[in-house]
Design a protein around this motif. Structure first.
Motif, short mmCIF file in Angstrom:
data_model
loop_
_atom_site.label_atom_id
_atom_site.label_comp_id
_atom_site.label_asym_id
_atom_site.label_seq_id
_atom_site.Cartn_x
_atom_site.Cartn_y
_atom_site.Cartn_z
N CYS A 112 -46.27 52.47 9.79
CA CYS A 112 -44.88 52.58 10.25
C CYS A 112 -44.58 51.54 11.33
O CYS A 112 -43.72 51.74 12.18
CB CYS A 112 -44.60 53.97 10.80
N THR A 113 -45.32 50.45 11.32
CA THR A 113 -45.13 49.37 12.29
C THR A 113 -44.61 48.14 11.55
O THR A 113 -44.63 48.11 10.32
CB THR A 113 -46.47 49.00 12.98
N PRO A 114 -44.20 47.11 12.28
CA PRO A 114 -43.81 45.87 11.60
C PRO A 114 -45.00 45.00 11.19
O PRO A 114 -44.81 43.95 10.60
CB PRO A 114 -42.95 45.16 12.64
N LEU A 115 -46.23 45.45 11.47
CA LEU A 115 -47.40 44.66 11.10
C LEU A 115 -47.44 44.50 9.58
O LEU A 115 -47.42 45.47 8.84
CB LEU A 115 -48.68 45.31 11.60
N ILE A 171 -50.88 39.90 9.74
CA ILE A 171 -51.59 40.87 10.58
C ILE A 171 -51.82 42.16 9.79
O ILE A 171 -50.88 42.74 9.25
CB ILE A 171 -50.81 41.18 11.88
N MET A 172 -53.05 42.59 9.75
CA MET A 172 -53.44 43.82 9.05
C MET A 172 -53.41 44.98 10.06
O MET A 172 -54.01 44.88 11.12
CB MET A 172 -54.85 43.65 8.50
N PRO A 173 -52.74 46.08 9.74
CA PRO A 173 -52.66 47.20 10.69
C PRO A 173 -53.92 48.07 10.75
O PRO A 173 -54.01 48.95 11.60
CB PRO A 173 -51.46 48.01 10.19
N LEU A 183 -50.31 42.42 3.21
CA LEU A 183 -51.77 42.29 3.21
C LEU A 183 -52.45 43.64 3.07
O LEU A 183 -53.45 43.77 2.35
CB LEU A 183 -52.25 41.61 4.50
N LEU A 184 -51.92 44.65 3.75
CA LEU A 184 -52.47 46.00 3.67
C LEU A 184 -52.43 46.50 2.23
O LEU A 184 -53.43 47.01 1.71
CB LEU A 184 -51.71 46.95 4.59
N LEU A 185 -51.30 46.35 1.57
CA LEU A 185 -51.18 46.82 0.19
C LEU A 185 -52.04 46.01 -0.77
O LEU A 185 -52.60 46.57 -1.72
CB LEU A 185 -49.72 46.82 -0.25
#
Length: 181
Positions: A106-109, A128-130, A153-155
């Protein structure tokens, strides 16, 4: 909705319904699940409310400003049976990550926000990966509320490792559909 006669306004939040239906569409099992929420702004507050209403077991929350998490806990203390745990450092979950069923950014990262008007610095968080790169996301649901780019990147990491992914655009579409009600 506005009642002119009694001068009463009533507002509705469609984000929570959109969040829940986005996970329901992917067959997320709510009961007794453990969830990680990264961030403590408005999107996180709505998601935590939804998680509590769906009676998840544990909600781990990480945010740079711990006071925001305390405020959410205070405001939502009567909204369900799930326990909210505060993480002072996201790495505190390293030994518990296997037991997490849902990771929610839930961040803009991860977001591509472009550049400021002077071009002096990039405001983009897209690289940037959270979560720590060392985490294996393979058996998890990974929900990124970032919608630009549609696959962060996370997905990408989660998809590569075999996780069920939910994109931010899915939430936008779901909540928009509810807003027509």
């Amino acid at each position: 909705k506005f009642d002119k006669e009694n001068k009463i306004s009533e507002g509705y939040n469609t984000d929570v319904k959109g969040f829940i239906s986005s996970l329901d569409e992917k067959s997320f099992k709510w009961k007794q699940s453990s969830c990680l929420v990264i961030g403590a702004g408005g999107a996180a507050r709505g998601a935590i409310y939804g998680l509590l209403k769906k009676e998840v077991k544990d909600i781990w929350v990480y945010n740079r400003t711990v006071e925001k998490i305390h405020n959410i806990i205070k405001d939502l203390k009567n909204e369900g049976s799930g326990r909210i745990h505060i993480l002072n450092n996201i790495n505190d979950l390293d030994d518990k990550i296997d037991g997490i069923d849902l990771i929610l950014n839930c961040t803009p990262l991860g977001m591509d926000t472009g550049e400021d008007t002077t071009g002096a610095r990039t405001l983009s968080y897209k690289d940037i990966m959270p979560v720590p790169d060392s985490w294996n996301l393979g058996d998890k649901f990974v929900f990124d509320m970032v919608y630009k780019p549609s696959e962060t990147l996370l997905l990408k990491k989660a998809k590569k490792e075999g996780a069920v992914i939910i994109k931010g655009i899915d939430l936008l579409i779901s909540q928009a559909a509810y807003s027509f009600e």
